[in-house]
Design an enzyme around this catalytic site. Sequence first.
Site, mmCIF file in Angstrom:
data_model
loop_
_atom_site.group_PDB
_atom_site.id
_atom_site.type_symbol
_atom_site.label_atom_id
_atom_site.label_comp_id
_atom_site.label_asym_id
_atom_site.label_seq_id
_atom_site.Cartn_x
_atom_site.Cartn_y
_atom_site.Cartn_z
ATOM 1 N N ARG A 163 -29.385 16.352 -4.997
ATOM 2 C CA ARG A 163 -30.409 17.186 -4.592
ATOM 3 C C ARG A 163 -30.450 18.316 -5.346
ATOM 4 O O ARG A 163 -29.900 19.369 -5.027
ATOM 5 C CB ARG A 163 -30.471 17.245 -3.000
ATOM 6 C CG ARG A 163 -31.720 17.932 -2.572
ATOM 7 C CD ARG A 163 -32.091 17.698 -1.158
ATOM 8 N NE ARG A 163 -31.452 18.208 -0.041
ATOM 9 C CZ ARG A 163 -31.587 18.415 0.905
ATOM 10 N NH1 ARG A 163 -32.603 17.968 1.579
ATOM 11 N NH2 ARG A 163 -30.628 18.911 1.786
ATOM 12 N N ASP A 447 -28.613 23.763 8.630
ATOM 13 C CA ASP A 447 -28.975 24.057 7.234
ATOM 14 C C ASP A 447 -30.049 24.993 7.061
ATOM 15 O O ASP A 447 -30.585 25.283 8.162
ATOM 16 C CB ASP A 447 -28.880 22.859 6.232
ATOM 17 C CG ASP A 447 -29.978 21.851 6.529
ATOM 18 O OD1 ASP A 447 -30.913 22.223 7.160
ATOM 19 O OD2 ASP A 447 -29.874 20.965 6.019
#
Length: 526
Positions: A163, A447
């Site tokens: 990603r 996150d």
Amino acid sequence: MSLPEGVQVSGPMGDRYDEVLTPEALEFLAALHRSFDGRRRELLARRAEREADLAAGGSLDFLAETAAVRDGDWRVAEPAPGLVDRRVEITGPTDAKMTINALNSGAKVWLADHEDANTPLWANVITGQLNLRDAIARKLEFHSPEGKQYRLRDGDLATIVVRPRGWHLTEKHILVDGERSSGSLVDFGLYFFHCARLQLAAGAGPYFYLPKLESHLEARLWNDVFGFAQDWLDIPRGTIRATVLIETFPAAFEMDEILYELREHSAGLNAGRWDYMFSVIKKFRTRGTDFLLPDRNAVTMTAPFMRAYTELLVRTCHRRGAHAIGGMAAFIPSRRDPQVNETALAKVRDDKTREANDGFDGSWVAHPDLVPICREVFDGVLGDRPNQLDRTRAEVRVSAAELLDVAGTPGQPTEAGLRNDISVGIQYLESWLRGSGAVAVFNLMEDAATAEISRSQVWQWLHNDITLDTGVPVTRELVERIADEEIGKLGDDPGRYAEARGLFMEVAVADDFVDFLTLPAYERMP
């Protein structure tokens, strides 16, 4: 260090960095920048225009101009090697320890994260690329300060899916023609240039997760990047595969169109639930109680607007022959509190059971200890089948009104929720500024996405004059006081939280809403 014309590298050179920042790789990055960065900037400007329209009273709907795509009879490419069975996917940053643990975890796929679970320190950006290349070559090792050794196991490992950073982020240490390069193109370009052929030789391919897309035009840009990159390395078009995270509110109205734009490179869609909640708040943050969410941790996947979103995602994917991947189980098991584990693991099991029964082909976990639970649940539904693409969910019909039904979410803003938002936001930012983008807080893996929910919820409650369950209105003074109280509970040296507290206040209470907290945070980094 030999640099192509027009390229500047300002980051310090560490051990083996020259293996990543080769003249040929930098020439490729420069070509990507010159070919696509202008369009990237134009699309970011379109985001701002749409957001201004929403603030002025506009709304979201399925696009009239793309009705033919939604009504058309087309399918994406067949699943690529290593992406046929995706029943369990684990996510995490690309440091050496996490890379080894993720690949060894028993998950089918590892989302190697250069985005929300990673702080884009220069060292993280480059060593992450080295770790990925060493892992593909099966020579990655890690020796902890405590003397523990980590090695890749023999046999099958999880399929690597990288990603890159979102379109909004730049890489300030690599300039092309005097301009910062795109963080997306740097992360994608370095991995593709160095690892595409290695992955093909290993029987897989260069695979990606694409974050933060807000429209099919942004997917079209990625598709053009893929075509350009494959031509550059003389690799057949369609070799790259990409799964798009549907994690912004606007993208939920363009799922078909996003798959269509990427159809020869598509590997499906993912229900990026945490960023999706952030996007809901962000896009309608000035619209009062019609788009007000209760406490962050009280919003479940059974809330009407979340249920509509996931049902539509599975229906759209399977109609087009694409995988539908479920959302993150963010719980982090505790070795000290069995009771917390028992309660949380039961919630994880229920969540994964719902996803598997709804037709998802797999789901995400944030910790290796959750892989067996997720696998067990999906094994029970899939059996020997690698996926359930044949379950088309033709009975599903989701309207724009159902996607927009945020007001139907049960619950209310509470003082406990406000305290949690403030504490989590400050603790996460303190970790982020030290270089760690994934941190356990209150037994949850936080996150950038979950931190974004926390700070945007504080902003929304403050700027819409919300009153908490205690009867106390949310004011800047209340937020400031709670911040001081929560920092006081953290122990160690409270002074190390000062910068994180300042940054949190900048993105949570200022009159102007910052698009992403990582933007000002990145400017505070060397």
